[in-house]
Design a protein around this motif. Structure first.
Motif, PDB file in Angstrom:
ATOM      1  N   ARG A  79       0.851  -1.132  -0.223  1.00 32.24           N
ATOM      2  CA  ARG A  79      -0.089   0.020  -0.070  1.00 32.24           C
ATOM      3  C   ARG A  79       0.891   1.333  -0.044  1.00 32.24           C
ATOM      4  NH1 ARG A  79      -5.451  -1.644  -0.399  1.00 32.24           N
ATOM      5  NH2 ARG A  79      -5.527  -3.723   0.392  1.00 32.24           N
ATOM      6  N   GLU A  80       0.334   2.185  -0.754  1.00 38.35           N
ATOM      7  CA  GLU A  80       1.132   3.243  -0.564  1.00 38.35           C
ATOM      8  C   GLU A  80       1.238   4.113   0.634  1.00 38.35           C
ATOM      9  OE1 GLU A  80      -0.283   5.957  -4.019  1.00 38.35           O
ATOM     10  OE2 GLU A  80       0.825   5.079  -5.352  1.00 38.35           O
ATOM     11  N   GLN A  81       0.216   3.928   1.425  1.00 36.05           N
ATOM     12  CA  GLN A  81       0.195   4.829   2.703  1.00 36.05           C
ATOM     13  C   GLN A  81       1.356   4.322   3.329  1.00 36.05           C
ATOM     14  OE1 GLN A  81      -2.203   3.030   1.300  1.00 36.05           O
ATOM     15  NE2 GLN A  81      -4.194   4.019   1.260  1.00 36.05           N
ATOM     16  N   SER A  82       1.942   3.385   3.257  1.00 34.35           N
ATOM     17  CA  SER A  82       3.337   2.918   4.018  1.00 34.35           C
ATOM     18  C   SER A  82       4.466   4.041   3.976  1.00 34.35           C
ATOM     19  CB  SER A  82       3.976   1.526   3.338  1.00 34.35           C
ATOM     20  OG  SER A  82       4.238   1.763   2.182  1.00 34.35           O
ATOM     21  N   GLU A  83       4.347   5.036   2.916  1.00 38.85           N
ATOM     22  CA  GLU A  83       5.404   5.952   2.809  1.00 38.85           C
ATOM     23  C   GLU A  83       5.210   6.967   4.062  1.00 38.85           C
ATOM     24  OE1 GLU A  83       6.292   9.720  -0.085  1.00 38.85           O
ATOM     25  OE2 GLU A  83       4.389   8.386  -0.445  1.00 38.85           O
ATOM     26  N   VAL A  84       3.995   7.247   4.627  1.00 35.28           N
ATOM     27  CA  VAL A  84       3.572   8.187   5.778  1.00 35.28           C
ATOM     28  C   VAL A  84       3.994   7.678   7.021  1.00 35.28           C
ATOM     29  CG1 VAL A  84       1.857   9.566   6.854  1.00 35.28           C
ATOM     30  CG2 VAL A  84       1.682   9.377   4.200  1.00 35.28           C
ATOM     31  N   THR A  85       3.674   6.266   7.098  1.00 33.22           N
ATOM     32  CA  THR A  85       3.819   5.731   8.443  1.00 33.22           C
ATOM     33  C   THR A  85       5.427   5.374   8.557  1.00 33.22           C
ATOM     34  OG1 THR A  85       3.104   3.656   7.339  1.00 33.22           O
ATOM     35  CG2 THR A  85       1.602   4.742   8.722  1.00 33.22           C
ATOM     36  N   ALA A  86       5.938   5.146   7.323  1.00 35.59           N
ATOM     37  CA  ALA A  86       7.469   4.862   7.552  1.00 35.59           C
ATOM     38  C   ALA A  86       8.088   5.989   7.673  1.00 35.59           C
ATOM     39  CB  ALA A  86       8.035   4.309   5.953  1.00 35.59           C
ATOM     40  N   ALA A  87       7.751   7.300   7.287  1.00 43.40           N
ATOM     41  CA  ALA A  87       8.411   8.571   7.541  1.00 43.40           C
ATOM     42  C   ALA A  87       8.455   8.799   9.099  1.00 43.40           C
ATOM     43  CB  ALA A  87       8.022   9.656   6.720  1.00 43.40           C
ATOM     44  N   MET A  88       7.042   8.567   9.479  1.00 44.45           N
ATOM     45  CA  MET A  88       6.909   8.686  10.943  1.00 44.45           C
ATOM     46  C   MET A  88       7.833   7.849  11.729  1.00 44.45           C
ATOM     47  SD  MET A  88       2.789   9.534  10.582  1.00 44.45           S
ATOM     48  CE  MET A  88       2.547   9.665  12.406  1.00 44.45           C
ATOM     49  N   ALA A  89       7.707   6.494  11.695  1.00 44.74           N
ATOM     50  CA  ALA A  89       8.424   5.499  12.191  1.00 44.74           C
ATOM     51  C   ALA A  89      10.050   5.884  12.330  1.00 44.74           C
ATOM     52  CB  ALA A  89       8.119   4.278  11.693  1.00 44.74           C
ATOM     53  N   GLY A  90      10.560   6.165  10.927  1.00 46.85           N
ATOM     54  CA  GLY A  90      11.909   6.520  10.965  1.00 46.85           C
ATOM     55  C   GLY A  90      12.330   7.650  11.840  1.00 46.85           C
ATOM     56  N   THR A  91      11.427   8.777  11.883  1.00 52.59           N
ATOM     57  CA  THR A  91      11.753  10.099  12.517  1.00 52.59           C
ATOM     58  C   THR A  91      11.660   9.901  14.054  1.00 52.59           C
ATOM     59  OG1 THR A  91      10.730  11.333  11.040  1.00 52.59           O
ATOM     60  CG2 THR A  91      10.813  12.390  12.955  1.00 52.59           C
ATOM     61  N   LEU A  92      10.823   8.856  14.454  1.00 54.24           N
ATOM     62  CA  LEU A  92      10.685   8.467  15.857  1.00 54.24           C
ATOM     63  C   LEU A  92      11.858   7.659  16.449  1.00 54.24           C
ATOM     64  CD1 LEU A  92       6.845   7.974  16.821  1.00 54.24           C
ATOM     65  CD2 LEU A  92       8.292   9.883  17.168  1.00 54.24           C
ATOM     66  N   LEU A  93      12.413   6.700  15.405  1.00 53.12           N
ATOM     67  CA  LEU A  93      13.353   5.900  15.964  1.00 53.12           C
ATOM     68  C   LEU A  93      14.823   6.997  16.046  1.00 53.12           C
ATOM     69  CD1 LEU A  93      12.990   3.149  13.393  1.00 53.12           C
ATOM     70  CD2 LEU A  93      13.322   2.866  15.857  1.00 53.12           C
ATOM     71  N   ILE A  94      15.005   7.893  15.169  1.00 48.43           N
ATOM     72  CA  ILE A  94      16.055   8.809  15.264  1.00 48.43           C
ATOM     73  C   ILE A  94      15.973   9.613  16.620  1.00 48.43           C
ATOM     74  CG2 ILE A  94      17.034  10.920  14.411  1.00 48.43           C
ATOM     75  CD1 ILE A  94      16.345   9.794  11.569  1.00 48.43           C
ATOM     76  N   VAL A  95      14.565  10.103  16.966  1.00 50.35           N
ATOM     77  CA  VAL A  95      14.332  10.847  18.192  1.00 50.35           C
ATOM     78  C   VAL A  95      14.935   9.765  19.469  1.00 50.35           C
ATOM     79  CG1 VAL A  95      12.804  11.885  19.679  1.00 50.35           C
ATOM     80  CG2 VAL A  95      12.718  12.268  17.158  1.00 50.35           C
ATOM     81  N   ASP A  96      14.279   8.528  19.334  1.00 47.52           N
ATOM     82  CA  ASP A  96      14.519   7.735  20.368  1.00 47.52           C
ATOM     83  C   ASP A  96      16.141   7.441  20.734  1.00 47.52           C
ATOM     84  OD1 ASP A  96      14.144   5.761  22.278  1.00 47.52           O
ATOM     85  OD2 ASP A  96      13.353   4.179  20.919  1.00 47.52           O
ATOM     86  N   ALA A  97      16.715   7.232  19.531  1.00 44.73           N
ATOM     87  CA  ALA A  97      18.222   6.960  19.494  1.00 44.73           C
ATOM     88  C   ALA A  97      18.880   8.270  20.336  1.00 44.73           C
ATOM     89  CB  ALA A  97      18.743   6.789  18.266  1.00 44.73           C
ATOM     90  N   TRP A  98      18.580   9.375  19.976  1.00 45.97           N
ATOM     91  CA  TRP A  98      19.163  10.654  20.628  1.00 45.97           C
ATOM     92  C   TRP A  98      18.758  10.622  22.042  1.00 45.97           C
ATOM     93  CZ3 TRP A  98      21.874  14.669  18.617  1.00 45.97           C
ATOM     94  CH2 TRP A  98      21.947  16.006  19.352  1.00 45.97           C
ATOM     95  N   PHE A  99      17.487  10.679  22.222  1.00 43.49           N
ATOM     96  CA  PHE A  99      17.204  10.779  23.709  1.00 43.49           C
ATOM     97  C   PHE A  99      17.693   9.736  24.650  1.00 43.49           C
ATOM     98  CE2 PHE A  99      14.450  14.058  22.084  1.00 43.49           C
ATOM     99  CZ  PHE A  99      14.754  14.711  22.954  1.00 43.49           C
ATOM    100  N   ASP A 100      17.870   8.536  24.030  1.00 46.96           N
ATOM    101  CA  ASP A 100      18.276   7.166  24.700  1.00 46.96           C
ATOM    102  C   ASP A 100      19.831   7.590  25.104  1.00 46.96           C
ATOM    103  OD1 ASP A 100      16.039   5.898  25.119  1.00 46.96           O
ATOM    104  OD2 ASP A 100      16.548   4.641  23.393  1.00 46.96           O
ATOM    105  N   VAL A 101      20.564   7.961  24.211  1.00 42.70           N
ATOM    106  CA  VAL A 101      21.952   8.106  24.438  1.00 42.70           C
ATOM    107  C   VAL A 101      22.066   9.115  25.285  1.00 42.70           C
ATOM    108  CG1 VAL A 101      24.177   8.835  23.223  1.00 42.70           C
ATOM    109  CG2 VAL A 101      22.703   6.915  22.080  1.00 42.70           C
ATOM    110  N   ALA A 133      11.234   6.616   0.635  1.00 36.29           N
ATOM    111  CA  ALA A 133      11.743   7.163  -0.643  1.00 36.29           C
ATOM    112  C   ALA A 133      11.083   6.301  -2.018  1.00 36.29           C
ATOM    113  CB  ALA A 133      13.469   7.114  -0.602  1.00 36.29           C
ATOM    114  N   ARG A 134      11.440   4.861  -1.774  1.00 30.88           N
ATOM    115  CA  ARG A 134      11.012   3.871  -2.895  1.00 30.88           C
ATOM    116  C   ARG A 134       9.701   4.241  -3.251  1.00 30.88           C
ATOM    117  NH1 ARG A 134      14.130   0.984  -5.834  1.00 30.88           N
ATOM    118  NH2 ARG A 134      12.636  -0.743  -5.676  1.00 30.88           N
ATOM    119  N   VAL A 135       8.760   4.384  -2.276  1.00 34.05           N
ATOM    120  CA  VAL A 135       7.356   4.606  -2.365  1.00 34.05           C
ATOM    121  C   VAL A 135       6.965   5.793  -3.283  1.00 34.05           C
ATOM    122  CG1 VAL A 135       5.089   4.943  -1.512  1.00 34.05           C
ATOM    123  CG2 VAL A 135       6.725   3.198  -0.746  1.00 34.05           C
ATOM    124  N   GLU A 136       7.504   6.972  -2.789  1.00 31.20           N
ATOM    125  CA  GLU A 136       7.689   8.220  -3.452  1.00 31.20           C
ATOM    126  C   GLU A 136       7.997   7.947  -4.795  1.00 31.20           C
ATOM    127  OE1 GLU A 136       6.718  12.077  -4.332  1.00 31.20           O
ATOM    128  OE2 GLU A 136       6.033  10.866  -2.525  1.00 31.20           O
TER     129      GLU A 136
END
Length: 197
Positions: A79-101, A133-136
């Motif tokens: 589904r194309e909607q995976s683009e939006v949730t993938a962007a949100m999940a990727g962003t939260l993972l970066i934020v998670d790594a930042w604050f964990d460290v 990026a691939r979905v876009e």
């Protein structure tokens, strides 16, 4: 503009989809955030005790879990909607790594958080953003192919039905402009209007 340039820039949204004031507002707020960040860097203490530390992290990780599950489900279903949730999940993972460290209280927990960030969270964020990026790219390619096919069908319809005209172009006032007269018909009309000898 060539087709490759149009493909790289992507399709533009119609003016009413996202009003211009939204872009201006977000740019202004982004610029106003810069002095706010500088003030926080000077004023905030380097350590602080939090009242609901456990609830905040559990809530954050629940949201991250939901986004990862939703992205995986949508990706499996192609589904194309995976683009939006993938962007949100990727962003939260970066934020998670930042604050964990940066919020690790001692050296041992810092090393564990750093290992988790480097080996799990940041690579997974990379996968999520790669999906996005691939979905876009696939969407843009599909839109290009569909536009070419539609132009081809319209051109074929004009050949089969010569009376089929393009829609009248809108003028600056918003009213449609009259189509220019065809030279063949104007000449035929002038011949028919003239008195016969």
């Amino acid at each position: 503009m060539s087709e490759s340039e149009a493909f790289e820039q992507g399709p533009r949204l119609a003016p009413r989809v996202v009003p211009r004031w939204c872009g201006v507002l977000l740019m202004v707020l982004g610029l106003l955030t810069l002095p706010w960040i500088a003030g926080l860097a000077l004023v905030l203490p380097s350590s602080e005790r939090s009242a609901h530390y456990d609830v905040s992290w559990v809530g954050f990780d629940v949201l991250l879990c939901v986004l990862l599950l939703r992205t995986g489900w949508l990706a499996l279903r192609r589904r194309e909607q995976s683009e939006v949730t993938a962007a949100m999940a990727g962003t939260l993972l970066i934020v998670d790594a930042w604050f964990d460290v940066l919020s690790a209280p001692d050296t041992a927990q810092f090393l564990i958080a750093l290992a988790m960030a480097v080996l799990v969270e940041l690579p997974l964020a990379g996968v999520c953003l790669w999906i996005c990026a691939r979905v876009e790219i696939a969407r843009r390619r599909r839109e290009t192919v569909l536009a070419k096919a539609l132009r081809g069908r319209l051109a074929a319809a004009r050949v089969r039905f010569p009376g089929l005209r393009r829609p009248a172009a809108a003028s600056r006032s918003g009213r449609p402009q009259a189509a220019p007269p065809r030279p063949g018909r104007a000449a035929a009309r002038s011949r028919s209007d003239s008195p016969m000898p």
